[in-house]
Design a protein around this motif. Structure first.
Motif, PDB file in Angstrom:
ATOM      1  N   HIS A  56      24.360  -6.241  37.420  1.00 49.08           N
ATOM      2  CA  HIS A  56      25.452  -6.292  36.565  1.00 49.08           C
ATOM      3  C   HIS A  56      26.274  -5.021  37.210  1.00 49.08           C
ATOM      4  O   HIS A  56      25.721  -3.819  37.101  1.00 49.08           O
ATOM      5  N   ILE A  57      27.633  -5.303  37.517  1.00 51.30           N
ATOM      6  CA  ILE A  57      28.456  -4.160  37.917  1.00 51.30           C
ATOM      7  C   ILE A  57      29.866  -4.157  37.135  1.00 51.30           C
ATOM      8  O   ILE A  57      29.963  -5.232  36.487  1.00 51.30           O
ATOM      9  N   THR A  58      30.600  -3.055  37.114  1.00 55.81           N
ATOM     10  CA  THR A  58      31.880  -3.009  36.322  1.00 55.81           C
ATOM     11  C   THR A  58      32.960  -3.008  37.567  1.00 55.81           C
ATOM     12  O   THR A  58      33.037  -1.869  38.147  1.00 55.81           O
TER      13      THR A  58
ATOM     14  N   ILE B 250      18.472   0.793  35.423  1.00 56.20           N
ATOM     15  CA  ILE B 250      19.701   1.570  35.950  1.00 56.20           C
ATOM     16  C   ILE B 250      19.468   1.504  37.387  1.00 56.20           C
ATOM     17  O   ILE B 250      18.650   2.186  38.134  1.00 56.20           O
ATOM     18  N   ALA B 251      20.024   0.548  37.998  1.00 58.08           N
ATOM     19  CA  ALA B 251      19.655   0.360  39.750  1.00 58.08           C
ATOM     20  C   ALA B 251      20.225   1.425  40.461  1.00 58.08           C
ATOM     21  O   ALA B 251      19.951   1.569  41.440  1.00 58.08           O
ATOM     22  N   ALA B 252      21.250   2.204  39.736  1.00 62.07           N
ATOM     23  CA  ALA B 252      21.983   3.157  40.319  1.00 62.07           C
ATOM     24  C   ALA B 252      22.945   3.681  39.442  1.00 62.07           C
ATOM     25  O   ALA B 252      23.524   2.929  38.666  1.00 62.07           O
ATOM     26  N   SER B 253      23.727   4.747  39.631  1.00 63.85           N
ATOM     27  CA  SER B 253      24.508   5.253  38.454  1.00 63.85           C
ATOM     28  C   SER B 253      25.153   6.675  39.377  1.00 63.85           C
ATOM     29  O   SER B 253      24.322   7.252  40.200  1.00 63.85           O
TER      30      SER B 253
ATOM     31  N   PRO C 224      28.339   4.031  43.415  1.00 67.46           N
ATOM     32  CA  PRO C 224      27.005   4.509  44.099  1.00 67.46           C
ATOM     33  C   PRO C 224      26.915   3.623  45.240  1.00 67.46           C
ATOM     34  O   PRO C 224      26.922   2.330  45.364  1.00 67.46           O
ATOM     35  N   PRO C 225      26.577   4.449  46.498  1.00 67.52           N
ATOM     36  CA  PRO C 225      26.447   3.575  47.642  1.00 67.52           C
ATOM     37  C   PRO C 225      25.333   2.352  47.622  1.00 67.52           C
ATOM     38  O   PRO C 225      24.311   2.755  46.883  1.00 67.52           O
ATOM     39  N   ARG C 226      25.791   1.206  48.343  1.00 69.68           N
ATOM     40  CA  ARG C 226      25.118   0.220  48.165  1.00 69.68           C
ATOM     41  C   ARG C 226      23.480   0.613  48.509  1.00 69.68           C
ATOM     42  O   ARG C 226      22.464  -0.101  48.133  1.00 69.68           O
ATOM     43  N   GLU C 227      23.453   1.189  49.703  1.00 70.36           N
ATOM     44  CA  GLU C 227      22.134   1.629  50.196  1.00 70.36           C
ATOM     45  C   GLU C 227      21.204   2.399  49.358  1.00 70.36           C
ATOM     46  O   GLU C 227      19.930   2.516  49.508  1.00 70.36           O
TER      47      GLU C 227
ATOM     48  N   TYR D 175      21.478  -2.762  36.280  1.00 68.89           N
ATOM     49  CA  TYR D 175      22.734  -2.465  35.861  1.00 68.89           C
ATOM     50  C   TYR D 175      23.048  -1.378  36.859  1.00 68.89           C
ATOM     51  O   TYR D 175      22.513  -0.326  37.080  1.00 68.89           O
ATOM     52  N   VAL D 176      24.165  -1.472  37.673  1.00 67.78           N
ATOM     53  CA  VAL D 176      24.919  -0.316  38.434  1.00 67.78           C
ATOM     54  C   VAL D 176      26.079   0.322  37.475  1.00 67.78           C
ATOM     55  O   VAL D 176      26.990  -0.284  37.155  1.00 67.78           O
ATOM     56  N   LEU D 177      26.056   1.725  37.380  1.00 70.15           N
ATOM     57  CA  LEU D 177      27.055   2.286  36.560  1.00 70.15           C
ATOM     58  C   LEU D 177      28.040   3.115  37.303  1.00 70.15           C
ATOM     59  O   LEU D 177      27.530   4.178  38.310  1.00 70.15           O
TER      60      LEU D 177
END
Lengths: 361, 361
Positions: A146-148, A118-121, A131-134, A96-98
């Motif tokens: 999952h993204i919003t 939580i892959a990134a937040s 959150p920057p993709r890198e 999940y990317v928050l």
């Protein structure tokens, strides 16, 4: 009275021609001698309405044939529970990317069913950016990412689909679907409550790549099974027929107006009008979202002097500009400017904001 | 054209004054300067509508204070999965009494979550009766006993609440709620899709004794948790506001007409008119349900000569009597005569049936 410009975040303003048609047909739909809301969902009349709505939505969003389109109940929140139930094995990880409040809701609903990672937040920064993709930490073998796509409260929006490799990308598009062209083929699942950009409240669209429907998922009731819904053309049980019909009218209106390319142009102009007022106000208004991540659909802003909030809301309402109060989680103001909000309404708001600053700045 | 008498089993006919009010308010609700379908569910306007609908429903059905009333999405079918999730421990037994098609649906949705025990079934007899209470095999320690108060397809109806001791009685009242007074205190849970007797499609009412909300149930997403819905007054996420509003208009109409006592009288007269035609037809029409279990809401019947079915449907439609085709599971005909179907409509159908027999008998 007369209709005002309604900036509600959802349920949100609908195109006036849609409301007029729903009004005209409220007692008798075509020659049915009954209202559409009174017709059986199994009858030829409603099936025609339902199929036309799907065909029009497929055309509007250029949905490829290998995607099923489901018309469901429960809102986006119910889908946030159904997605892991349908697409993740018990105990499997999902990333999940928050980028705002609704990403956290997605996590909350999914936790009973999946190993949430939580892959990134961007929460530490107050959700003022994507959150920057890198910097994402994706889990090998994850069920999905999952993204919003657009965060309705924080006003933060993805630009296009992030690259996540072979893992299906699942996106909550509730507040930005149909606001511009999207490449559906980049997503495994797109879901959206209709009450912002697709029409009325009470119906939710799920666009899902058909091969994902073959995933076993987890033990679940048939009514929670996307495959069963797909097989029964979203008539596993009685669907919200009236809401489906008004969704169809709204989609047709969007096609008639020129489709998503035209709305992309309008929405870019509308958002620019508001951000220009905010950025040109010398700090009287402020929006703290990183410019490259600013939402074209929801423009949250704060007044320098919080003490003026009440006056701003009272005066804007008196000027026919409704529902500008920000979400309670954030405070301040928010203007939601979905497809059905005309440029004229946004222009009126921009002028009001300039005038309010002149008088109180 | 003009409105006809619509005997659809659901979505079903609505009271014309309700449709007229929804029509009049479609573009602007009161002085809101927007349609109700465009208003935020968190705003004062909709909250007033929602609370009034609940208060009116509590009055209409004499719901005791120790019962919560939830307004949900998903239809009765979703509740059939949520009930075991909320009220049964993993692996616990629950008793189901089958008197028609919808009891079997309830079992199907519940199976993944509970040890389903068929306490009694009238299926061997073609669902033409309620299984006699003395023949039920109830399971000690069951989470609940589930019945279907009225079977919409088979036209079989319970008379009052069966005695089941301390175990909560859970009842699907989709097609007979508000058709006569009921003693809510005899039930643990009453649930009903609104589209038959409470108003429009797309909203479902769950009436639940508050102590049951304290049961742990099973691991589940928050959106599947009745307690969370109760705490948030059914606004855990965006509810189907327009459907809730029309439900409120319909409930108000029922109160204005005299409440459930008055509808009980009307419904008894309406059902008697049709059963008299059927029973007096010398076998031209037949209804095979045991007279003491015949539904007052859904009257299925068969023509002696199946070859006349098509003609019956065509002629009745031409006479302004719509949607009389029986459910595909059973064939034949079915007249659904919910609260919003006026006696005049049933009289017209009874006369048509007599005339049809005269011409083709």
């Amino acid at each position: 009275m007369s209709r005002a410009f309604n900036f509600s975040a959802g349920p949100a303003t609908l195109p006036e021609p849609v409301l007029r048609q729903a009004q005209a047909e409220m007692l008798e739909w075509r020659d049915a001698r009954a209202s559409l809301v009174e017709l059986s969902h199994r009858g030829a009349e409603f099936i025609e309405v339902a199929q036309q709505a799907e065909a029009d939505l497929r055309r509007l969003l250029s949905i490829p044939a290998d995607y099923a389109v489901l018309f469901l109940q429960g809102g986006a929140t119910a889908q946030q529970a159904l997605i892991p139930l349908n697409f993740a094995e018990p105990g499997q990880a999902a990333d999940y990317v928050l980028s705002g409040h609704w990403g956290k809701t997605a996590v909350k609903q999914a936790r009973p069913y999946v190993d949430v990672r939580i892959a990134a937040s961007s929460e530490a920064g107050g959700f003022r950016d994507i959150p920057p993709r890198e910097a994402w930490t994706l889990t090998p073998g994850a069920a999905y990412v999952h993204i919003t796509a657009n965060e309705t409260i924080h006003g933060v929006e993805f630009r296009g689909a992030p690259e996540v490799g072979e893992v299906p990308l699942v996106a909550d598009f509730s507040s930005s679907i149909a606001s511009e062209p999207i490449d559906v083929s980049r997503y495994g699942v797109i879901y959206a409550g209709a009450q912002k950009n697709l029409g009325p409240v009470g119906i939710t669209v799920v666009i899902v790549r058909r091969d994902l429907l073959e995933r076993a998922g987890q033990p679940r009731a048939d009514i929670f099974d996307y495959r069963s819904h797909a097989r029964s053309e979203s008539m596993l049980n009685t669907p919200p027929t009236w809401n489906w019909y008004v969704l169809g009218l709204t989609v047709k209106w969007m096609l008639d107006e020129g489709g998503v390319e035209e709305f992309a142009r309008r929405n870019a102009r509308k958002a620019a009008m508001l951000y220009e007022v905010i950025d040109g106000s010398g700090g009287f208004y402020r929006n703290e979202v990183a410019p490259h991540a600013r939402s074209r659909m929801n423009v949250p802003f704060f007044l320098r002097e919080e003490a003026l909030d009440k006056l701003f809301l009272a005066e804007s309402k008196a000027a026919g500009l409704l529902a500008l109060k920000g979400h309670r989680a954030l405070g301040g103001m928010r203007a939601s400017i979905y497809n059905a909000m005309p440029e004229e309404g946004v222009r009126a708001l921009a002028e009001f904001m300039r005038d309010f600053q002149r008088r109180h700045g």
